[in-house]
Design a protein around this motif. Structure first.
Motif, PDB file in Angstrom:
ATOM      1  N   PHE A   1      -1.853   6.230  -0.723  1.00  0.00           N
ATOM      2  CA  PHE A   1      -3.040   5.333  -0.090  1.00  0.00           C
ATOM      3  C   PHE A   1      -2.758   5.349   1.321  1.00  0.00           C
ATOM      4  O   PHE A   1      -1.831   5.460   1.793  1.00  0.00           O
ATOM      5  CB  PHE A   1      -2.654   3.846  -0.576  1.00  0.00           C
ATOM      6  N   ILE A   2      -3.887   5.425   2.066  1.00  0.00           N
ATOM      7  CA  ILE A   2      -4.270   5.723   3.337  1.00  0.00           C
ATOM      8  C   ILE A   2      -4.887   4.445   4.006  1.00  0.00           C
ATOM      9  O   ILE A   2      -6.036   4.025   3.592  1.00  0.00           O
ATOM     10  CB  ILE A   2      -5.116   6.995   4.116  1.00  0.00           C
ATOM     11  N   LEU A   3      -4.161   3.898   4.852  1.00  0.00           N
ATOM     12  CA  LEU A   3      -4.664   2.500   5.360  1.00  0.00           C
ATOM     13  C   LEU A   3      -4.775   2.820   6.862  1.00  0.00           C
ATOM     14  O   LEU A   3      -3.916   2.854   7.655  1.00  0.00           O
ATOM     15  CB  LEU A   3      -3.670   1.444   5.327  1.00  0.00           C
ATOM     16  N   ALA A   4      -6.006   2.265   7.308  1.00  0.00           N
ATOM     17  CA  ALA A   4      -6.431   2.806   8.905  1.00  0.00           C
ATOM     18  C   ALA A   4      -6.468   1.040   9.433  1.00  0.00           C
ATOM     19  O   ALA A   4      -6.931   0.178   8.829  1.00  0.00           O
ATOM     20  CB  ALA A   4      -7.871   3.313   8.806  1.00  0.00           C
ATOM     21  N   VAL A   5      -5.992   1.309  10.590  1.00  0.00           N
ATOM     22  CA  VAL A   5      -5.963  -0.187  11.267  1.00  0.00           C
ATOM     23  C   VAL A   5      -6.638   0.205  12.504  1.00  0.00           C
ATOM     24  O   VAL A   5      -5.712   0.705  13.482  1.00  0.00           O
ATOM     25  CB  VAL A   5      -4.563  -0.799  11.407  1.00  0.00           C
ATOM     26  N   GLY A   6      -7.943  -0.053  12.874  1.00  0.00           N
ATOM     27  CA  GLY A   6      -8.382   0.200  14.135  1.00  0.00           C
ATOM     28  C   GLY A   6      -9.942   0.548  14.031  1.00  0.00           C
ATOM     29  O   GLY A   6     -10.521  -0.137  12.947  1.00  0.00           O
TER      30      GLY A   6
ATOM     31  N   LEU B   1       5.388  -2.944  -0.665  1.00  0.00           N
ATOM     32  CA  LEU B   1       4.728  -1.648  -0.491  1.00  0.00           C
ATOM     33  C   LEU B   1       5.435  -0.802   0.576  1.00  0.00           C
ATOM     34  O   LEU B   1       5.693  -1.277   1.557  1.00  0.00           O
ATOM     35  CB  LEU B   1       3.334  -1.842  -0.101  1.00  0.00           C
ATOM     36  N   ALA B   2       5.845   0.420   0.171  1.00  0.00           N
ATOM     37  CA  ALA B   2       6.532   1.346   0.824  1.00  0.00           C
ATOM     38  C   ALA B   2       5.585   1.830   2.125  1.00  0.00           C
ATOM     39  O   ALA B   2       4.457   1.950   1.648  1.00  0.00           O
ATOM     40  CB  ALA B   2       7.127   2.478   0.182  1.00  0.00           C
ATOM     41  N   VAL B   3       6.063   2.030   3.292  1.00  0.00           N
ATOM     42  CA  VAL B   3       5.189   2.387   4.358  1.00  0.00           C
ATOM     43  C   VAL B   3       5.663   3.705   5.136  1.00  0.00           C
ATOM     44  O   VAL B   3       6.824   3.547   5.607  1.00  0.00           O
ATOM     45  CB  VAL B   3       4.952   1.156   5.228  1.00  0.00           C
ATOM     46  N   ALA B   4       4.767   4.607   5.432  1.00  0.00           N
ATOM     47  CA  ALA B   4       5.174   5.436   6.623  1.00  0.00           C
ATOM     48  C   ALA B   4       4.045   5.374   7.613  1.00  0.00           C
ATOM     49  O   ALA B   4       2.901   4.888   7.284  1.00  0.00           O
ATOM     50  CB  ALA B   4       5.047   6.921   5.970  1.00  0.00           C
ATOM     51  N   GLU B   5       4.458   5.994   8.896  1.00  0.00           N
ATOM     52  CA  GLU B   5       3.215   5.392   9.959  1.00  0.00           C
ATOM     53  C   GLU B   5       2.758   6.490  10.493  1.00  0.00           C
ATOM     54  O   GLU B   5       3.647   7.791  10.971  1.00  0.00           O
ATOM     55  CB  GLU B   5       3.885   4.550  10.981  1.00  0.00           C
ATOM     56  N   TRP B   6       1.602   6.647  10.872  1.00  0.00           N
ATOM     57  CA  TRP B   6       0.920   7.617  11.670  1.00  0.00           C
ATOM     58  C   TRP B   6       0.125   7.274  12.764  1.00  0.00           C
ATOM     59  O   TRP B   6      -1.175   6.917  12.567  1.00  0.00           O
ATOM     60  CB  TRP B   6       0.148   8.792  10.921  1.00  0.00           C
ATOM     61  N   GLY B   7       0.372   6.910  14.032  1.00  0.00           N
ATOM     62  CA  GLY B   7      -0.158   6.526  15.076  1.00  0.00           C
ATOM     63  C   GLY B   7      -0.770   7.412  16.173  1.00  0.00           C
ATOM     64  O   GLY B   7      -0.754   8.644  15.771  1.00  0.00           O
ATOM     65  N   GLY B   8      -1.489   7.213  16.965  1.00  0.00           N
ATOM     66  CA  GLY B   8      -1.958   7.982  18.080  1.00  0.00           C
ATOM     67  C   GLY B   8      -3.346   8.735  18.081  1.00  0.00           C
ATOM     68  O   GLY B   8      -3.585   9.613  18.685  1.00  0.00           O
ATOM     69  N   ALA B   9      -4.244   8.236  17.036  1.00  0.00           N
ATOM     70  CA  ALA B   9      -5.543   8.684  16.884  1.00  0.00           C
ATOM     71  C   ALA B   9      -6.200   8.417  18.001  1.00  0.00           C
ATOM     72  O   ALA B   9      -6.067   7.192  18.358  1.00  0.00           O
ATOM     73  CB  ALA B   9      -6.359   7.982  15.482  1.00  0.00           C
TER      74      ALA B   9
ATOM     75  N   LYS C   1       2.539   3.508  -2.134  1.00  0.00           N
ATOM     76  CA  LYS C   1       2.914   3.884  -0.914  1.00  0.00           C
ATOM     77  C   LYS C   1       2.059   4.380   0.036  1.00  0.00           C
ATOM     78  O   LYS C   1       1.233   5.182  -0.052  1.00  0.00           O
ATOM     79  CB  LYS C   1       4.161   5.156  -1.325  1.00  0.00           C
ATOM     80  N   VAL C   2       2.091   3.608   1.367  1.00  0.00           N
ATOM     81  CA  VAL C   2       0.956   3.654   2.228  1.00  0.00           C
ATOM     82  C   VAL C   2       1.244   4.467   3.581  1.00  0.00           C
ATOM     83  O   VAL C   2       2.324   4.306   3.976  1.00  0.00           O
ATOM     84  CB  VAL C   2       0.629   2.067   2.742  1.00  0.00           C
ATOM     85  N   LEU C   3       0.160   5.203   3.979  1.00  0.00           N
ATOM     86  CA  LEU C   3       0.284   5.754   5.378  1.00  0.00           C
ATOM     87  C   LEU C   3      -0.443   5.005   6.031  1.00  0.00           C
ATOM     88  O   LEU C   3      -1.775   4.746   6.064  1.00  0.00           O
ATOM     89  CB  LEU C   3       0.001   7.271   5.413  1.00  0.00           C
ATOM     90  N   LEU C   4       0.125   4.346   7.042  1.00  0.00           N
ATOM     91  CA  LEU C   4      -0.539   3.285   7.983  1.00  0.00           C
ATOM     92  C   LEU C   4      -1.059   4.064   8.899  1.00  0.00           C
ATOM     93  O   LEU C   4      -0.304   4.869  10.020  1.00  0.00           O
ATOM     94  CB  LEU C   4       0.600   2.210   8.578  1.00  0.00           C
ATOM     95  N   VAL C   5      -2.271   4.239   9.348  1.00  0.00           N
ATOM     96  CA  VAL C   5      -2.820   5.203  10.624  1.00  0.00           C
ATOM     97  C   VAL C   5      -3.500   4.104  11.465  1.00  0.00           C
ATOM     98  O   VAL C   5      -4.094   3.298  11.186  1.00  0.00           O
ATOM     99  CB  VAL C   5      -3.943   6.047  10.002  1.00  0.00           C
ATOM    100  N   TYR C   6      -3.095   4.482  12.855  1.00  0.00           N
ATOM    101  CA  TYR C   6      -3.622   3.701  13.746  1.00  0.00           C
ATOM    102  C   TYR C   6      -3.969   4.616  15.018  1.00  0.00           C
ATOM    103  O   TYR C   6      -3.572   5.515  15.213  1.00  0.00           O
ATOM    104  CB  TYR C   6      -2.755   2.271  14.222  1.00  0.00           C
TER     105      TYR C   6
END
Ligand code: NZQ
Ligand code: ZN
Length: 393
Positions: free
Chosen positions: A92-97, A61-69, A33-38
């Motif tokens: 799991f923490i996934l960074a896109v940026g 994969l299950a996903v939660a999102e945390w945008g706004g960095a 289960k992933v936290l998608l950070v962007y």
């Protein structure tokens, strides 16, 4: 050469369309289960975020999102991300940026693995970090090198401080590096990235010579490569080959390879972080705005090192003389100007500063005059104050 250990656990997946592998990479590294950070907008607007989500969905994969960095990433934003990660029970923490997003992801990973521990206590060394969650990165800007580095930087707006921590737990488990993703970058950000990549190498290079020939050759080759391709990239961000070279340089510049066998300095970064915390300026630009002044202040303590650098990186006369050392500094500052980077505080866009402000910046950079910076010439708060004065034009 000093003793060293070099352990780089990050798996690098480099090249076109590699973001489509992200689901498989997360699975391979144990995520379910992933936290998608962007960040703010770019990953959404370019369609990258949708492609990443699709690749995660393809692996169920299950996903939660945390945008706004945001650039100079904020402590409170990371703390809120920790709450979400705990609520959603991600593993799991996934960074896109870029660096700001990846550092936020690293902070969230540390906080989630240590519930109840305040992030800032980890960043100030009050709390010991012994475990974290795995972090993966899909890189969208070549600059900070966070995709392979052991470092993470946060800004605490409450106390007006920007600080980094170094720990092996900061190394991402994988980094997906597709240079195509960087062609949407504004030219200013490309130049900031080139400057930061150079600086990560220079901060490991200007130390008393420890007879590290191989390490020096890597550093000098990297500097020549990033500068030559930087010239091309700021003219044409769609030049895939130039962007590829810069992206690869970005990771190699800050994964410790360019400083093996000698200590690490990072004094100019301390000055840059003081500027970044107070004025919220772009990281790479904050560094070039003071590098020339720092170099002018310290070079007499090791004229030979600056001459050697000038010869190897710029093809200048390497005979040891003050004149040749100064020429090497001028060539570096000239390159910063050429790619549109500032070489003074006014060029940084913060205007001329009162002397009292410069003094406060110097105290911030030296933790209230409790630590000395630089190895070529040891710098106390008063020396740093003087460097800020020299850059204050
Ligand atoms: O938020 P979005 O909309 O994504 O916009 C970002 C941001 O405004 C934009 N951007 C990123 N990729 C893009 C893009 N715009 C268009 N197309 C793309 N493909 O670029 C802006 C800057 O992003 P940021 O992540 O802040 O850049 P960078 O990678 O330079 O990271 C800077 C941060 O990293 C820290 C710096 O202090 C700063 O806070 N550092 C982290 C290090 C580390 N962890 O190892 C080492 C460095 O020395 C540095 O201190
Ligand atoms: Zn940096």
């Amino acid at each position: 050469m000093q003793n060293f250990t070099f352990y780089l656990p990050t798996e690098i997946v480099f090249g076109r369309a590699t973001e489509f592998c992200v689901g498989q990479e997360v699975r391979k590294h144990g995520g379910t289960k992933v936290l998608l950070v962007y960040g703010g907008r770019s990953a959404k607007e370019s369609g990258l975020l949708d492609r990443v989500k699709q690749a995660l969905a393809d692996e169920a994969l299950a996903v939660a999102e945390w945008g706004g960095a945001q650039p100079n990433p904020r402590l409170d934003h990371a703390e809120a991300g920790v709450e979400l990660a705990l609520r959603e029970q991600v593993d799991f923490i996934l960074a896109v940026g870029g660096g700001s997003v990846i550092d936020t992801a690293k902070a969230i990973a540390h906080g989630t693995a240590n519930p109840g521990v305040r992030l800032w206590d980890i960043w100030t060394g009050k709390a010991q970090l012994t475990r974290s969650l795995p972090v993966g990165a899909v890189l969208t800007i070549a600059a900070a090198g966070s995709e392979t580095s052991d470092s993470a930087v946060l800004t605490n707006m409450e106390v007006g401080k920007k600080a980094g921590i170094n720990t092996p737990l900061n190394r991402p488990v994988f980094a997906i590096m597709n240079p195509e993703l960087t062609c949407t970058l504004p030219k200013y950000q490309i130049a900031c990235g080139i400057a930061d990549i150079m600086m990560h190498t220079l901060e490991r290079y200007f130390l008393p010579d420890q007879k590290n020939q191989m390490t020096d050759e890597i550093a000098e080759g990297l500097l020549r490569t990033v500068m030559a391709n930087g010239r091309i990239a700021v003219r044409d961000p769609h030049d895939y080959d130039a962007m590829s070279e810069i992206m690869w340089c970005g990771s190699l510049s800050h994964n410790d390879l360019t400083g093996l066998g000698r200590p690490k300095d990072f004094s100019v970064h301390k000055l840059g972080h003081a500027l970044g915390a107070r004025f919220d300026c772009a990281h790479g630009a904050s560094l070039t705005s003071v590098w020339g002044s720092w170099a002018e202040y310290v070079y007499r303590n090791d004229v030979g090192r600056f001459c050697h650098y000038g010869e190897k990186v710029f093809g200048l006369d390497g005979e040891i003389s003050e004149q040749n050392a100064r020429a090497a500094i001028a060539a570096t500052v000239g390159y910063f100007r050429e790619i549109g980077m500032p070489s003074s505080l006014s060029e940084l866009g913060i205007g001329l500063q009162e002397d009292a402000v410069l003094r406060e910046l110097a105290l911030d950079a030296t933790k209230g005059d409790t630590v000395e910076l630089s190895f070529i010439r040891r710098l106390k708060a008063e020396d740093v104050h003087q460097i800020f004065r020299m850059a204050n034009h």
